[in-house]
Design a protein around this motif. Structure first.
Motif, PDB file in Angstrom:
ATOM      1  N   LEU A 142      52.913  51.130  67.518  1.00  0.00           N
ATOM      2  CA  LEU A 142      53.638  51.168  66.373  1.00  0.00           C
ATOM      3  C   LEU A 142      54.555  49.953  65.805  1.00  0.00           C
ATOM      4  CD1 LEU A 142      55.818  54.195  66.617  1.00  0.00           C
ATOM      5  CD2 LEU A 142      53.344  53.898  65.645  1.00  0.00           C
ATOM      6  N   MET A 143      54.358  48.841  67.298  1.00  0.00           N
ATOM      7  CA  MET A 143      55.594  47.593  66.538  1.00  0.00           C
ATOM      8  C   MET A 143      53.803  47.186  65.563  1.00  0.00           C
ATOM      9  SD  MET A 143      56.986  46.284  69.811  1.00  0.00           S
ATOM     10  CE  MET A 143      58.908  47.015  69.802  1.00  0.00           C
ATOM     11  N   ILE A 144      52.884  46.832  66.484  1.00  0.00           N
ATOM     12  CA  ILE A 144      51.917  46.462  65.953  1.00  0.00           C
ATOM     13  C   ILE A 144      51.444  46.291  65.435  1.00  0.00           C
ATOM     14  CG2 ILE A 144      49.049  45.616  66.615  1.00  0.00           C
ATOM     15  CD1 ILE A 144      49.467  45.972  70.170  1.00  0.00           C
ATOM     16  N   GLY A 145      51.009  48.093  64.931  1.00  0.00           N
ATOM     17  CA  GLY A 145      50.723  48.234  63.723  1.00  0.00           C
ATOM     18  C   GLY A 145      51.224  47.610  62.435  1.00  0.00           C
ATOM     19  N   ARG A 146      52.563  48.464  62.327  1.00  0.00           N
ATOM     20  CA  ARG A 146      53.385  47.875  61.341  1.00  0.00           C
ATOM     21  C   ARG A 146      53.596  46.532  60.996  1.00  0.00           C
ATOM     22  NH1 ARG A 146      59.567  49.690  60.286  1.00  0.00           N
ATOM     23  NH2 ARG A 146      59.522  47.280  61.701  1.00  0.00           N
ATOM     24  N   ASN A 147      53.812  45.774  61.993  1.00  0.00           N
ATOM     25  CA  ASN A 147      53.832  44.286  61.831  1.00  0.00           C
ATOM     26  C   ASN A 147      52.552  44.041  60.814  1.00  0.00           C
ATOM     27  OD1 ASN A 147      53.639  41.312  63.217  1.00  0.00           O
ATOM     28  ND2 ASN A 147      55.465  41.685  62.954  1.00  0.00           N
ATOM     29  N   PHE A 173      45.152  42.179  65.637  1.00  0.00           N
ATOM     30  CA  PHE A 173      45.040  41.580  66.729  1.00  0.00           C
ATOM     31  C   PHE A 173      44.608  40.200  66.436  1.00  0.00           C
ATOM     32  CE2 PHE A 173      44.720  45.109  69.575  1.00  0.00           C
ATOM     33  CZ  PHE A 173      45.913  44.575  70.712  1.00  0.00           C
ATOM     34  N   LYS A 174      43.586  39.983  65.296  1.00  0.00           N
ATOM     35  CA  LYS A 174      43.173  38.844  64.990  1.00  0.00           C
ATOM     36  C   LYS A 174      44.238  38.324  64.223  1.00  0.00           C
ATOM     37  CE  LYS A 174      38.155  39.178  63.844  1.00  0.00           C
ATOM     38  NZ  LYS A 174      37.393  40.425  62.938  1.00  0.00           N
ATOM     39  N   ARG A 175      44.962  38.977  63.711  1.00  0.00           N
ATOM     40  CA  ARG A 175      45.877  38.525  63.221  1.00  0.00           C
ATOM     41  C   ARG A 175      47.397  37.692  63.798  1.00  0.00           C
ATOM     42  NH1 ARG A 175      49.389  40.008  57.960  1.00  0.00           N
ATOM     43  NH2 ARG A 175      47.770  39.248  56.614  1.00  0.00           N
ATOM     44  N   LEU A 176      47.608  38.963  64.799  1.00  0.00           N
ATOM     45  CA  LEU A 176      48.900  38.310  65.668  1.00  0.00           C
ATOM     46  C   LEU A 176      48.289  37.115  66.678  1.00  0.00           C
ATOM     47  CD1 LEU A 176      50.556  41.742  66.478  1.00  0.00           C
ATOM     48  CD2 LEU A 176      51.202  40.385  65.380  1.00  0.00           C
ATOM     49  N   THR A 215      46.850  52.213  63.884  1.00  0.00           N
ATOM     50  CA  THR A 215      46.675  52.800  62.913  1.00  0.00           C
ATOM     51  C   THR A 215      47.559  53.198  61.626  1.00  0.00           C
ATOM     52  OG1 THR A 215      44.126  52.475  63.549  1.00  0.00           O
ATOM     53  CG2 THR A 215      44.498  53.573  61.154  1.00  0.00           C
ATOM     54  N   TYR A 216      47.482  54.132  62.184  1.00  0.00           N
ATOM     55  CA  TYR A 216      49.299  55.113  61.616  1.00  0.00           C
ATOM     56  C   TYR A 216      49.927  54.392  61.552  1.00  0.00           C
ATOM     57  CZ  TYR A 216      46.852  60.046  61.888  1.00  0.00           C
ATOM     58  OH  TYR A 216      45.802  60.984  61.074  1.00  0.00           O
ATOM     59  N   GLY A 217      50.423  53.257  62.289  1.00  0.00           N
ATOM     60  CA  GLY A 217      51.724  52.633  62.208  1.00  0.00           C
ATOM     61  C   GLY A 217      51.631  51.352  60.823  1.00  0.00           C
ATOM     62  N   SER A 218      50.248  51.248  60.582  1.00  0.00           N
ATOM     63  CA  SER A 218      49.662  50.477  59.347  1.00  0.00           C
ATOM     64  C   SER A 218      50.313  50.799  58.692  1.00  0.00           C
ATOM     65  CB  SER A 218      48.427  49.369  59.842  1.00  0.00           C
ATOM     66  OG  SER A 218      47.754  50.419  59.196  1.00  0.00           O
ATOM     67  N   TYR A 219      49.953  51.847  58.380  1.00  0.00           N
ATOM     68  CA  TYR A 219      50.566  52.491  57.367  1.00  0.00           C
ATOM     69  C   TYR A 219      52.149  52.843  57.232  1.00  0.00           C
ATOM     70  CZ  TYR A 219      45.268  53.250  56.714  1.00  0.00           C
ATOM     71  OH  TYR A 219      44.365  52.946  56.202  1.00  0.00           O
ATOM     72  N   LEU A 220      52.622  52.188  57.645  1.00  0.00           N
ATOM     73  CA  LEU A 220      54.385  52.826  58.082  1.00  0.00           C
ATOM     74  C   LEU A 220      54.696  51.508  56.288  1.00  0.00           C
ATOM     75  CD1 LEU A 220      55.776  53.477  61.276  1.00  0.00           C
ATOM     76  CD2 LEU A 220      56.297  54.759  59.146  1.00  0.00           C
ATOM     77  N   ASP A 221      55.700  51.761  55.542  1.00  0.00           N
ATOM     78  CA  ASP A 221      56.138  50.509  55.437  1.00  0.00           C
ATOM     79  C   ASP A 221      57.454  50.223  56.097  1.00  0.00           C
ATOM     80  OD1 ASP A 221      58.365  51.740  53.808  1.00  0.00           O
ATOM     81  OD2 ASP A 221      57.142  52.676  52.326  1.00  0.00           O
TER      82      ASP A 221
END
Ligand code: PHE
Length: 458
Positions: free
Chosen positions: A67-72, A81-84, A238-244
């Motif tokens: 969730l940390m990876i996704g939301r960040n 992963f490309k971004r981090l 993926t689900y975490g990436s849609y968390l604001d």
């Protein structure tokens, strides 16, 4: 809504909506079928206890890490992963996750298809006390037309929800389906624990015999935990990436993990008393527990002849709903990837990836009696679906989770990860414990499992 760039990306409407959707992903065939099957084979209560420990010290920390990876990053697993870790090979973990998602979806939809066919059978009164459920299962899973047809039907349903997007598709459907699932589950478990003779089943499930715990039991429990919690392939990224960036992370992770575990526990509470009250052995093979033994029992529930209709429909609706809220997350991982990274429309991504998963699933659909070499794959001796499960549903998730924990613990770093939590949560509850678990306990345990598995295989 299309989600090409982070600016116009879709998002969950609220924390509760996210928790329901993520819990929907987690709660699936893995809970209602997989967990009782594993517990039945591995000593009942002892397995339950090992499972709870595995969820707490390995599942929950990895859940939070994803969730940390996704939301960040607000990105799909590859992009995240490309971004981090730009200009490194870490994105491959995301790519393997996307592939694993499509592969799991391919066979998941086959099993889910059987549940659809069983709903129709239950509603139309097929389940009566004289039904030969063995022959019935053979008919559904062993006839090419039926097996592939129901697989297709379920895949279409999955694609249809995903086409609607995060808020109008996944969120809207899980808001209706999850409460319905909980209601059915509670009704069935009340019925099960009050069956005459239920006590013996409860004893098997709740009174542990610690002497049965060995390496195999521990490994099964950890594998089961990852599959059940949807970890190791980027579904929670993926689900975490849609968390604001307003929703708290630690409590969200705790809710999803707790919910999934509670549902698995309840499923056992339905299945073991039901099995024992009719004198069945809990150690049953493959699909037979849910598709052969249980229908037989449900069919003979009073009042006859309606018991089969009421309890059969209830149980298989429960399974189908649980499977659908999971399969949409399996498809969503690939769809988010294709939209973010390839610039496809959501429509094109959902339709193409669902079609791909459907085609890849055909051998799994045919490997349960319809085609003999797929039913006993030469050289491995198990059926094609089981083989896919072993490679992607079990091995793939363990490898994925190993790299995710190593990445967050050592590469991205617990400091950055902790900042992501503190940005919304203020402080990081149990942060010190989480650091120890994600840096040491998870990677070491997962490497141990892989070594053990490889030694056993070769
Ligand atoms: N967690 C789902 C289940 O228990 C399966 C799943 C695995 C879904 C991995 C998404 C990702 O059935």
């Amino acid at each position: 809504m299309d989600v090409g760039t982070p600016q116009n990306r879709d998002s969950w409407g609220s924390k509760a909506a996210f928790i329901l959707a993520a819990a929907g992903s987690a709660v699936g065939l893995g809970n209602i079928w997989g967990f009782p099957t594993q517990a039945g084979r591995n000593g009942g209560a002892a397995f339950l206890i090992v499972y709870l420990v595995a969820v707490a010290i390995i599942g929950a920390p990895v859940m939070l890490a994803e969730l940390m990876i996704g939301r960040n990053t607000q990105r799909n697993p590859v992009g995240a992963f490309k971004r981090l870790a730009p200009n490194t090979m870490w994105w491959l973990i995301g790519a393997i996750g996307v592939l694993t998602g499509v592969m799991i979806l391919s066979f998941y939809s086959v099993i889910a298809g059987w549940t659809l066919s069983y709903i129709v059978k239950a509603v139309t009164g097929t389940f009566t006390s004289s039904t030969d459920t063995n022959a019935l299962f053979g008919q559904v899973a062993g006839t090419p037309g039926q097996a592939i047809g129901w697989h297709l039907a379920f895949m279409v349903l999955t694609a249809w929800v995903v086409l609607g997007g995060i808020r109008d598709g996944i969120e809207r459907s899980t808001k209706i389906l999850m409460p319905l699932l909980v209601i059915i589950l509670i009704l069935l478990s009340v019925r099960a624990v009050t069956l005459p003779g239920a006590g013996e089943g409860l004893g098997f499930y709740l009174k542990p015999d610690f002497s049965v715990i060995d390496g195999g039991v521990i490994i099964s429990a950890i594998g089961q935990a990852f599959f059940s919690l949807s970890l190791g392939m980027g579904a929670m990224i993926t689900y975490g990436s849609y968390l604001d960036k307003k929703q708290e992370l630690v409590s969200s992770a705790a809710w999803v993990t707790g919910f999934d575990t509670a549902i698995a526990f309840l499923a056992g509470l339905i299945i073991f008393p039901t099995l024992f009250s009719s004198g069945f052995n809990p150690d049953v093979e493959g699909p037979s527990m849910v598709f052969v033994v249980l229908p037989q029992l449900l069919s003979s529930m009073p009042p006859q002849p309606y018991g089969g209709i009421i309890f059969g429909t209830g149980f298989f609706m429960l399974l189908a709903i649980a499977a659908l809220t999971s399969s949409i997350s399996l498809l969503e991982v690939g769809v988010t990837w294709a939209v973010d990274e390839k610039g496809w429309s959501r429509r094109k991504a959902a339709l193409l990836l669902a079609a791909l998963a459907f085609v890849i699933g055909i051998p799994s659909a045919l490997g349960n009696g319809a085609v003999s070499w797929l039913t006993h794959v030469p050289g491995v001796g198990i059926d094609f679906l089981d083989l896919m499960f072993t490679i992607f549903g079990s091995f793939g998730l363990i490898v994925g989770a190993l790299f995710i924990s190593a990445f967050v613990g050592w590469k991205w770093g617990v400091g950055n990860a902790g900042d992501e939590v503190r940005a919304t949560d203020g402080s990081f509850a149990l942060g010190g414990l989480w650091v120890v678990l994600i840096r040491y306990v998870c990677p070491i345990a997962l490497v141990g499992i892989l070594v053990h598995t490889l030694l056993q295989t070769f």
